[in-house]
Enzyme design. Structure first.
Site, PDB file in Angstrom:
ATOM      1  N   ASP A 185      11.821 -11.498  24.776  1.00  0.00           N
ATOM      2  CA  ASP A 185      10.629 -11.305  25.610  1.00  0.00           C
ATOM      3  C   ASP A 185      10.351  -9.824  25.892  1.00  0.00           C
ATOM      4  OD1 ASP A 185      10.247 -14.047  25.688  1.00  0.00           O
ATOM      5  OD2 ASP A 185      11.500 -14.293  27.467  1.00  0.00           O
ATOM      6  N   SER A 215      13.729 -18.159  33.882  1.00  0.00           N
ATOM      7  CA  SER A 215      14.508 -19.125  33.091  1.00  0.00           C
ATOM      8  C   SER A 215      15.452 -19.928  33.990  1.00  0.00           C
ATOM      9  CB  SER A 215      15.362 -18.398  32.050  1.00  0.00           C
ATOM     10  OG  SER A 215      14.571 -17.939  30.993  1.00  0.00           O
TER      11      SER A 215
HETATM   12  C1  S3P Z   1      13.416 -19.106  27.279  1.00  0.00           C
HETATM   13  C2  S3P Z   1      13.745 -18.937  25.962  1.00  0.00           C
HETATM   14  C3  S3P Z   1      12.979 -18.082  25.039  1.00  0.00           C
HETATM   15  C4  S3P Z   1      12.084 -17.110  25.791  1.00  0.00           C
HETATM   16  C5  S3P Z   1      11.329 -17.778  26.893  1.00  0.00           C
HETATM   17  C6  S3P Z   1      12.288 -18.400  27.896  1.00  0.00           C
HETATM   18  C7  S3P Z   1      14.234 -20.011  28.105  1.00  0.00           C
HETATM   19  O1  S3P Z   1      12.174 -18.912  24.219  1.00  0.00           O
HETATM   20  O2  S3P Z   1      11.181 -16.482  24.909  1.00  0.00           O
HETATM   21  O3  S3P Z   1      10.504 -16.857  27.575  1.00  0.00           O
HETATM   22  O4  S3P Z   1      14.111 -19.985  29.343  1.00  0.00           O
HETATM   23  O5  S3P Z   1      15.024 -20.766  27.539  1.00  0.00           O
HETATM   24  P1  S3P Z   1      12.723 -19.571  22.853  1.00  0.00           P
HETATM   25  O6  S3P Z   1      13.763 -20.563  23.192  1.00  0.00           O
HETATM   26  O7  S3P Z   1      11.508 -20.229  22.249  1.00  0.00           O
HETATM   27  O8  S3P Z   1      13.212 -18.425  22.036  1.00  0.00           O
END
Ligand code: S3P
Length: 428
Positions: A312, A20
């Site tokens: 996740d 992220s």
């Molecule tokens: C993420 C947010 C999450 C997560 C993804 C990474 C991010 O998704 O599931 O693996 O880096 O902002 P969502 O914003 O759809 O919940």
């Protein structure tokens, strides 16, 4: 790939840099002034897509080492529309955050993705960006996306679902808007964008669940240090918890509280995970993690409000629950249905044949656990989803019979080298 059962996980390990944060550092570096050096860059299939995407938009990126990249920023509105669609691969974070940035650029941009990404909902990001004044078209709610930059006006947007990706897209567009942009979230989601924006000199107001930025003239990051990815540490933490005699140390892991819901669940289940050497790396909290096995896990309840902090990791929570005494209920799992696969179904399909009693409703998972190793045997399928490939590997490792894992290569979307690392700490 064949996954053999292990006796224990023993030793020391580090995991790749946070995915992220790596996506965000590259994307912000691309519209910053000057050069941004990203140290501990989490190289993976998804973050390679981000490097490819910003290059297609005219940004020079130097890959100085596997985990060290330098991004030559083009300034806040300096991205250039390429002749071809920008390929976001499998990366939802890339597509959604980039849409926010492109909303305030000059020109028309098309964003495309692989088959899985093209099934995921994109109106959730198009709707607020239109509210800011951009022209955004989806393909019946999905990718390919067309984003035509426009002069943006700040807005106040209440997120209908807790999503860090959508929140981030709106905040990034807000940097390019005149006036103030506020995002209100129904539950706290990961705040890496906010922390990185502050590091880049942006004033971010955070009141309860409302986050506000104003338009800026420029950004400057210079250097971002990326901690180890908690979501990549999670499978190792879970496997070490479940395998008797384990003693595993993970170093330099990001422990931002918006990400570590799994640790709270583990504590409630009576696992033995300890954080030490707590410190900061840039603006992110990091720690070393010590995991000892636990033979007495008990069931727990996960509420919908907790889900964003472990979104996740929920596939792994389901496996933990399968080996904990009693019934575990996980509420608010509907968002899992719109990940790389419908993870409510893929988790159930993977765990059931191992003998784990799991059932699913539209927005709820229930697991009746037994404190014993699942039988294993048979074939588990990743369905091309990296988190499911990794779940399959951990499930095989803690099972009695091992399993055959089909589509194991999907793990490299978030964690290249996962199987080698797992092998290096596995005692057979
Ligand atoms: C993420 C947010 C999450 C997560 C993804 C990474 C991010 O998704 O599931 O693996 O880096 O902002 P969502 O914003 O759809 O919940």
């Amino acid at each position: 790939m064949r996954i053999e059962p292990a006796r224990a996980l023993v030793g020391h390990a580090v995991v790749p840099g946070d995915k992220s944060i790596s996506h965000r550092a590259v994307l912000l570096g691309a519209i910053a002034d000057g050069e941004t050096e990203i140290v501990g860059f989490g190289r993976a299939g998804d973050t390679d897509s981000t490097l490819r995407a910003v290059r297609a938009l005219g940004v020079q990126v130097d890959e100085l080492d596997v985990d060290l990249v330098r991004v030559h920023g083009r300034g806040l509105r300096g991205l250039v529309p390429p002749p071809e669609p920008v390929d976001c691969g499998n990366a939802g974070t890339l597509m959604r955050l980039l849409a926010g940035i492109l909303a305030g650029q000059n020109g028309r941009f098309e964003l495309a993705g692989d088959a899985s990404l093209s099934r995921r909902p994109m109106e959730r990001v198009a709707t607020p960006l239109r509210e800011l004044g951009a022209r955004v078209e989806t393909t019946e709610g999905h990718a390919p996306l067309l984003v035509e930059g426009a002069p943006l006006r700040g807005t106040r947007y209440e997120l209908p679902v807790a999503s860090a990706q959508v929140k981030s897209a709106v905040l990034l567009a807000g940097l390019l808007a005149c006036g103030r942009t506020t995002v209100v979230e129904p539950a706290a989601t990961r705040d890496h964008t906010e922390l990185l924006l502050e590091a880049a000199g942006v004033r971010v107001e955070r009141k309860a669940q409302a986050i506000t930025v104003a338009g800026v003239d420029s950004l400057r990051l210079d250097r971002v240090e990326v901690p180890g990815d908690f979501s990549s540490a999670a499978p190792l933490i879970v496997a070490a918890t479940l395998l008797p005699g384990s003693e595993l140390y993970l170093h330099n892991i990001g422990v931002n509280p918006t990400r570590t819901g799994l640790l709270d669940v583990l504590e409630r289940m009576r696992a033995r995970v300890t954080l030490f050497n707590k410190r900061r790396l840039g603006s992110e909290p990091v720690a070393d993690v010590e995991v000892r096995s636990s033979s007495t896990l008990v069931a727990t309840k996960v509420s919908a409000a907790e889900v964003p902090r472990m979104v996740d990791e929920l596939p792994l929570v389901a496996l933990l629950a399968g080996m904990a005494r009693g019934e575990t209920v996980i509420e608010g799992v509907a968002e899992l249905r719109v990940k790389e696969t419908d993870r409510v179904e893929t988790v159930k399909d993977l765990l059931r044949p191992l003998g784990i009693r799991i059932s699913a409703g539209e927005d709820e998972l229930r697991v009746v656990g037994l404190p014993t190793r699942p039988k294993g045997g048979g074939t588990a399928r990743s369905e091309g989803d990296h988190r499911i490939a990794i779940l399959g590997a951990v499930a095989g490792l803690v099972s009695r019979g091992g399993l055959r894992l089909e589509g194991a290569e999907a793990a490299a979307i978030s964690f290249p080298g996962f199987f080698e690392l797992l092998d290096s700490v596995s005692k057979r």
